[in-house]
Design an enzyme around this catalytic site. Structure first.
Site, PDB file in Angstrom:
ATOM      1  N   LYS A 207     -14.672  17.730   8.756  1.00  0.00           N
ATOM      2  CA  LYS A 207     -14.100  16.619   9.531  1.00  0.00           C
ATOM      3  C   LYS A 207     -14.853  16.490  10.842  1.00  0.00           C
ATOM      4  O   LYS A 207     -15.245  17.495  11.448  1.00  0.00           O
ATOM      5  CB  LYS A 207     -12.622  16.906   9.834  1.00  0.00           C
TER       6      LYS A 207
ATOM      7  N   GLY B 278       8.606   3.178   2.708  1.00  0.00           N
ATOM      8  CA  GLY B 278       7.306   2.776   3.255  1.00  0.00           C
ATOM      9  C   GLY B 278       6.565   1.875   2.288  1.00  0.00           C
ATOM     10  O   GLY B 278       6.233   2.256   1.175  1.00  0.00           O
TER      11      GLY B 278
ATOM     12  N   GLY C 228       3.703  -0.007   3.213  1.00  0.00           N
ATOM     13  CA  GLY C 228       2.429  -0.400   3.825  1.00  0.00           C
ATOM     14  C   GLY C 228       1.342  -0.476   2.764  1.00  0.00           C
ATOM     15  O   GLY C 228       1.619  -0.778   1.596  1.00  0.00           O
ATOM     16  N   HIS C 229       0.113  -0.159   3.149  1.00  0.00           N
ATOM     17  CA  HIS C 229      -1.009  -0.291   2.215  1.00  0.00           C
ATOM     18  C   HIS C 229      -0.752   0.452   0.913  1.00  0.00           C
ATOM     19  O   HIS C 229      -0.854  -0.104  -0.182  1.00  0.00           O
ATOM     20  CB  HIS C 229      -2.288   0.232   2.866  1.00  0.00           C
TER      21      HIS C 229
ATOM     22  N   TYR D 285       2.960  -0.393  -0.922  1.00  0.00           N
ATOM     23  CA  TYR D 285       2.990  -1.699  -1.599  1.00  0.00           C
ATOM     24  C   TYR D 285       2.300  -1.604  -2.968  1.00  0.00           C
ATOM     25  O   TYR D 285       2.828  -2.069  -3.985  1.00  0.00           O
ATOM     26  CB  TYR D 285       2.294  -2.769  -0.737  1.00  0.00           C
TER      27      TYR D 285
HETATM   28  P1  NAD Z   1       0.575   2.035   6.478  1.00  0.00           P
HETATM   29  O1  NAD Z   1       0.608   2.204   7.951  1.00  0.00           O
HETATM   30  O2  NAD Z   1      -0.116   0.874   5.895  1.00  0.00           O
HETATM   31  O3  NAD Z   1       2.067   2.035   5.905  1.00  0.00           O
HETATM   32  C1  NAD Z   1       3.080   2.868   6.362  1.00  0.00           C
HETATM   33  C2  NAD Z   1       4.372   2.084   6.233  1.00  0.00           C
HETATM   34  O4  NAD Z   1       5.471   2.935   6.547  1.00  0.00           O
HETATM   35  C3  NAD Z   1       4.436   0.897   7.198  1.00  0.00           C
HETATM   36  O5  NAD Z   1       4.742  -0.281   6.484  1.00  0.00           O
HETATM   37  C4  NAD Z   1       5.566   1.269   8.152  1.00  0.00           C
HETATM   38  O6  NAD Z   1       6.321   0.152   8.599  1.00  0.00           O
HETATM   39  C5  NAD Z   1       6.406   2.172   7.297  1.00  0.00           C
HETATM   40  N1  NAD Z   1       7.262   3.079   8.039  1.00  0.00           N
HETATM   41  C6  NAD Z   1       6.984   3.736   9.189  1.00  0.00           C
HETATM   42  N2  NAD Z   1       8.051   4.468   9.579  1.00  0.00           N
HETATM   43  C7  NAD Z   1       8.989   4.272   8.641  1.00  0.00           C
HETATM   44  C8  NAD Z   1      10.315   4.762   8.470  1.00  0.00           C
HETATM   45  N3  NAD Z   1      10.874   5.588   9.346  1.00  0.00           N
HETATM   46  N4  NAD Z   1      11.004   4.352   7.383  1.00  0.00           N
HETATM   47  C9  NAD Z   1      10.456   3.487   6.503  1.00  0.00           C
HETATM   48  N5  NAD Z   1       9.214   2.992   6.612  1.00  0.00           N
HETATM   49  C10 NAD Z   1       8.496   3.383   7.672  1.00  0.00           C
HETATM   50  O7  NAD Z   1      -0.037   3.408   5.917  1.00  0.00           O
HETATM   51  P2  NAD Z   1      -0.569   3.684   4.450  1.00  0.00           P
HETATM   52  O8  NAD Z   1      -2.032   3.586   4.441  1.00  0.00           O
HETATM   53  O9  NAD Z   1       0.240   2.920   3.465  1.00  0.00           O
HETATM   54  O10 NAD Z   1      -0.217   5.237   4.336  1.00  0.00           O
HETATM   55  C11 NAD Z   1       1.103   5.679   4.139  1.00  0.00           C
HETATM   56  C12 NAD Z   1       1.098   7.177   3.977  1.00  0.00           C
HETATM   57  O11 NAD Z   1       0.263   7.530   2.881  1.00  0.00           O
HETATM   58  C13 NAD Z   1       0.531   7.946   5.172  1.00  0.00           C
HETATM   59  O12 NAD Z   1       1.173   9.192   5.263  1.00  0.00           O
HETATM   60  C14 NAD Z   1      -0.916   8.144   4.785  1.00  0.00           C
HETATM   61  O13 NAD Z   1      -1.484   9.258   5.455  1.00  0.00           O
HETATM   62  C15 NAD Z   1      -0.776   8.406   3.303  1.00  0.00           C
HETATM   63  N6  NAD Z   1      -2.010   8.139   2.548  1.00  0.00           N
HETATM   64  C16 NAD Z   1      -2.461   6.865   2.435  1.00  0.00           C
HETATM   65  C17 NAD Z   1      -3.626   6.624   1.727  1.00  0.00           C
HETATM   66  C18 NAD Z   1      -4.152   5.239   1.544  1.00  0.00           C
HETATM   67  O14 NAD Z   1      -5.073   5.063   0.732  1.00  0.00           O
HETATM   68  N7  NAD Z   1      -3.620   4.249   2.228  1.00  0.00           N
HETATM   69  C19 NAD Z   1      -4.334   7.702   1.141  1.00  0.00           C
HETATM   70  C20 NAD Z   1      -3.817   9.002   1.243  1.00  0.00           C
HETATM   71  C21 NAD Z   1      -2.629   9.200   1.976  1.00  0.00           C
END
Ligand code: NAD
Length: 357
Positions: A82, A182, A184-185, A188
């Site tokens: 990292k 949750g 988000g990305h 969804y």
């Molecule tokens: P993101 O920020 O797009 O989505 C997170 C979502 O969680 C947001 O919509 C936010 O409003 C919601 N949220 C925050 N606090 C909340 C709560 N208390 N209750 C309900 N919802 C809440 O992030 P992401 O990219 O979707 O990632 C989500 C998780 O997955 C993170 O922990 C991230 O580290 C992990 N992750 C994501 C990816 C990826 O490809 N996006 C890959 C590996 C791990």
């Protein structure tokens, strides 16, 4: 008293720690190379406001260790590393700044490969590529995907399928009830995959517009708050928002026999994995199942085809089954077993176990 960085590196079995300053651009960076036993240490380049250099180094070491485990459990030819950059108040010339990042990465002669992380973008990696060949997540490759979240979600879906097979004896998600925290990305895309697999969804996000999108597109039911979501009887609970969501407070209230979601660091402490097991809840270890993005990045680095990369992501089904079956056989928690499998893979390639872990 401030923590001794090298003591911490030793405790975490992190092999190398590099600190670098570029006077012309103001770049101050730390690169942690946790292990190169399985291949070059790949890990994102994080641009973040840290309280101190020590805080930055500790974060780099901790995240690099996580990358070693994630790559190993995913059977990737990569180690864990990292880079963290102490975010300056202002970056006056972003091109010059990321060219300097490339030159800094070159100092490690390929033992570390950089990539996108919090605070950096594909465009930044394209700049890094002008001064270094030790970079991935650029806009050029055999195939590129703008948002790897869909691949993350696909891997998590495959793990849910494996968990449902293992725990419930079912080959289909048809009519099963999945609760998602949750949207988000990653959340969804997981909701989309689950909906297309015939599952019924109940969802919660603090952003109402994201909830409404899932209601409209996937006929999802809505929980008014997280506590209600947690208390619902479901087949699977999928945490896709925050870390440390599986803790002393939440675990006794989970009414689903399976927990599998996209979020990182779901267990507040490793002991919570055993707590879930003792309650008869099958936990799919987060870093083993949300590796779709890393598998994609690795594929870009090794110049794999889209089909090969997607096949590796589909294989998260088999990785999950291997973890579940061995955990049951050895009466250990699934998070412990995932760590053990990752360590064994590194050990196999490494000459001395005690120097790596
Ligand atoms: P993101 O920020 O797009 O989505 C997170 C979502 O969680 C947001 O919509 C936010 O409003 C919601 N949220 C925050 N606090 C909340 C709560 N208390 N209750 C309900 N919802 C809440 O992030 P992401 O990219 O979707 O990632 C989500 C998780 O997955 C993170 O922990 C991230 O580290 C992990 N992750 C994501 C990816 C990826 O490809 N996006 C890959 C590996 C791990």
């Amino acid at each position: 008293m401030e923590q001794d960085i090298l003591e911490y590196a030793a405790k975490m079995h992190c092999r190398e720690l590099h600190m670098s300053v570029d006077l012309a651009t103001g770049l101050k960076a730390v690169i942690a190379v946790h292990s190169t036993a399985l291949g070059p240490a790949l890990g994102g380049c994080r641009l973040f406001e840290y309280a101190s250099t020590t805080a930055a180094a500790i974060d780099a070491i901790r995240l690099a260790q996580g990358m070693t485990y994630k790559a190993a459990i995913s059977n990737l030819p990569l180690g864990g590393g990292k880079m963290v950059i102490l975010k300056p108040k202002q970056i006056s010339d972003r091109v010059a700044f990321f060219k300097a990042v490339g030159r800094t990465v070159n100092l490690l002669s390929g033992r570390y490969i950089t990539a996108v992380d919090i605070g950096t973008s594909v465009e930044d990696m394209d700049i890094v590529a002008t001064t270094s060949k030790f970079v991935t997540c650029t806009s050029t490759g055999l195939f590129t995907i703008a948002d790897p979240s869909a691949l993350t979600a696909r891997g998590v879906l495959r793990s849910i399928q494996a968990a449902v097979k293992f725990k419930l004896g079912k080959n289909t998600l048809e009519r099963l009830h999945v609760t998602i925290q949750g949207l988000g990305h990653a959340g969804y895309h997981l909701a989309k995959e689950l909906h297309e697999s015939g599952a019924r969804l109940t969802v919660f996000d603090v952003k109402p517009e994201l909830v409404q999108k899932c209601v409209k597109e996937f006929s999802a039911m809505v929980a008014p708050d997280f506590n209600t979501l947690l208390s619902l009887k479901a087949d699977v609970f999928a945490p896709c928002a925050l870390g440390a969501i599986l803790n002393d407070d939440t675990i006794p209230r989970i009414r689903a026999p399976i927990v599998a979601g996209c979020a990182n660091n779901q267990l507040a402490e490793p002991r919570h994995g055993r707590e879930l097991m003792d309650r008869g809840i099958l936990y799919a270890p987060d870093y083993a199942i949300n590796a779709g993005g890393l598998i994609y990045v690795s594929g870009q680095h090794t110049r794999s085809t889209e089909a090969e990369t997607k096949q590796n992501i589909e294989n998260i089904y088999n990785t999950s089954l291997e973890i579940f079956e061995r955990a049951e056989r050895e009466k250990r928690s699934t998070n412990e077993i995932a760590d053990i499998i990752a360590q064994e893979r590194v050990k196999k390639k490494s000459e001395s176990l005690e120097q790596v872990f």
